[in-house]
Design an enzyme around this catalytic site. Sequence first.
Site, short mmCIF file in Angstrom:
data_model
loop_
_atom_site.label_atom_id
_atom_site.label_comp_id
_atom_site.label_asym_id
_atom_site.label_seq_id
_atom_site.Cartn_x
_atom_site.Cartn_y
_atom_site.Cartn_z
N ILE A 1 0.77 -1.45 -0.01
CA ILE A 1 0.15 0.10 -0.15
C ILE A 1 0.27 1.20 0.31
O ILE A 1 0.29 2.02 -0.90
CB ILE A 1 -1.31 0.12 0.99
N GLY A 2 1.13 1.49 1.34
CA GLY A 2 2.62 2.41 1.08
C GLY A 2 3.09 2.25 2.32
O GLY A 2 3.60 1.17 2.73
N SER A 3 4.33 3.74 3.03
CA SER A 3 5.41 3.46 3.57
C SER A 3 4.67 4.27 4.46
O SER A 3 4.38 5.48 4.44
CB SER A 3 7.35 3.75 2.61
N GLY A 4 4.77 4.14 6.31
CA GLY A 4 4.67 5.30 7.17
C GLY A 4 6.14 5.91 7.18
O GLY A 4 7.21 5.33 7.03
N GLY B 1 8.17 2.29 8.81
CA GLY B 1 7.68 0.80 8.37
C GLY B 1 6.61 0.69 6.57
O GLY B 1 6.51 1.64 6.27
N SER B 2 6.19 -0.38 5.91
CA SER B 2 6.17 -0.60 5.46
C SER B 2 4.56 -1.26 5.48
O SER B 2 4.14 -2.29 6.14
CB SER B 2 6.77 -1.52 3.97
N VAL B 3 3.80 -0.86 5.01
CA VAL B 3 1.94 -0.93 4.92
C VAL B 3 1.75 -2.14 3.73
O VAL B 3 1.88 -1.15 2.37
CB VAL B 3 1.33 0.40 5.37
N ASP C 1 1.92 15.76 14.05
CA ASP C 1 2.44 15.43 12.48
C ASP C 1 1.40 15.46 12.13
O ASP C 1 0.76 14.81 10.80
CB ASP C 1 3.32 13.77 12.01
#
EC number: 2.7.11.25
Length: 764
Positions: free
Chosen positions: A437-440, A443-445, A554
Amino acid sequence: MVEERGSSRSSRGGSWGSGEDGGSSHGGKGVPKLSRTVAKKIHKYDVSADHSDYEDDGSVHSTSSSGSRRNPLSKSIIQQQSFRVGANFEEDLKTLYELIGVSKPADLAISASDWQSRGKSIAYSQPLSSPSLSQEHGEASHSNDLKPSIIDFRSEAPAASPRELPVAPVKLDAHERMTYRSDYVNSQPQNHYGRKNSPSQRSPPPESFPAFDSSPSRLGREGYGLHRMQSDPVMPTLGALSPLGTGNAHPESAGSTATRRWSFDLVPGNHEGDYANMSQVVRDNLPSAAVAMPKNGLVRRSPIIRDPNRSNSSVSNPYAQRQYPNLAEEAESSAKPESSAIPDSSAMPELPAKLESTAVPELSAKPESNAKPESEPEQDSSVEARTEHYGSVRKSKIPSALIIDKFEEPSIVSTGRSPGVVSKRPPWDTWFKGDFIGSGTFGSVYEGIDNNGMFFAVKEVSLKDQGKVGQEAIKQLEHEIALLSDIQHPNIVQYLGTERDDEKLYIFLELVSKGSLASLYKKYYFVYDQVRAYTKQILSGLKYLHDRKIIHRDIKCANILVDTNGVVKLADFGMAKQVDKLGLLKSFMGSAHWMAPEVVNPKRQYNFLADIWSLGCTVLEMATGDAPFGELECHSVLWKVGNGEGPLIPDDLEDEMKDFISKCLEVTVGNRPTCDMLLTHPFITGEPMTGPVKLVPMPELSTISEERSIDVSESPSIATSSQSGSSPSVAGDAVSPASVAVRPRSMRTLRSEFSMSSPESIAS
């Protein structure tokens, strides 16, 4: 005569001459000429024929031989043996046929096309020769001087084989290889000879095939043991397995199986030495399923095969559930329900082989270290049943209350200053990892799905040692898990649980399918009503956090997700912080373009109002379609914000929106409004602004605004409009088809004027 010219361009026919000019040209037509020669098939293949007169255009000679022909050398590879055909061709060929067990070429069962291609391969794939001197050009060249063979390729090719293509080798698994080997050991002579063309039927071994050693060697025992693990329902014993699968351990094979995926009953440290000798790890005196515990304690893990591609749950493997259906229930019933901590091994008495009871309250008290039981109590019925069920399982001396199915550590890492993280087990047993899905922040999601078809998001974080930076990331991840575990709000992403293995930590979160606001405003033009609806929900989630003394730190469009109903959810709590009673912080956290002046200045303290500044930047980002200070680099933004300069607000925005953003971007912290004040602003309530807005805190609205946010999330769709005359809800704030064309481009005017860069170029 066809000659090979010593040119550096020569490569497999690149310098062959044609038959018409005797090889003086380099037109590259030699290969078709040679192919036509092979295809004539005008001679019968005769072993006794004299091939010395084979000097026509099809013969090949090296120009460096000075008229004298070299002895041809041909090489044939047969069953991993090398055989060379030299000058004594007649006898060598007979020897070659005797070696492979045929009397004529037709017995080789090679098709006509294969016969020609293999003949060419033998003739034209000789090893490279030393650099030679070209007689015609008088210059050195490193050509491939292909050595000829006197095999007559014009001879009659054998009949085509029934199989035109070679049969692919049959790939066997471990069980089939073992069965295949036993068939060879106990093979019986057959009536047919040679390999059958059917790959499903194996060929019998030759009579001279060497017999396998069927004695119980180390390899045989280990292979048999691995086979028993996969096929027999009987649990393997602790230690090396015997050939018959009994509980007798073989000292010579102790510790030779380091790849087993099984776990066994273990005991606390400082026990008898036979456990170290029978360890499954190679000579390291540590059991294979040992988990580092305080005071050298060891804990037994589940003997169920663990699948690393699914989950770390003890009941996640379907094969293990079928083989041992009662194992997980027995382990849970024998586990300590309130705490998984193991008593101090130094204060633990010498345990008898049989225990009187496995009740947790009796084991909670620590007896004296030198105390010994007067008599052996009766063994627990559950332990007896387990021993009878698994047959050869070694009777453990551990209290069954200490035998737990899964050890869950109280925290990820011990950092003294961070809140304790209690692992929350997800509500499913088996799950599968899906698409990226993406990167937080840390970590990676990925997308995930459980065994009931429920979708969720999985944040995958590596737990490997990454130095000081990695430890700080793990520490902040602890904060995120600790905060999310206590948060339940419709405008905040829901935390579902965690799992971990030796290398990675998995955080399960609610899956919000439409992505972030940052990705949505690149696809669509956010109009006034859309920005107002999203801002109201963001305020609702922020108020919930601030009431619980949590600062997000954030807030930006990239960290705010939207579902299919238009409900926004605050996400990525890696920077969030729960403050003390004073509510003041000094750490430098957040994204530069959304930071408040008090956060940028290291000498100043900040509180919850830092999120209000970030909220104003986020509303400006949704209205303009670009990040605040988008035309500046991070260091320039920090310098501007540190000197009390905020981002520029476009003049073409609506008055209510401009006033809302300007109040959020108040440099003086004391003049900056709170979430309760902003919820009464005309931009949120939808009332027209007739004059300067003076925000007054209204404590009685705290509960009302929270209730409205819950009603908003439960609205069936954002497409319906509000019919009441009161303050519109999120459903009422949705954009109707008629209002889309009111101001479709007014809030994106500033983007073209200032040529702001995209948010992807801004490092968060």
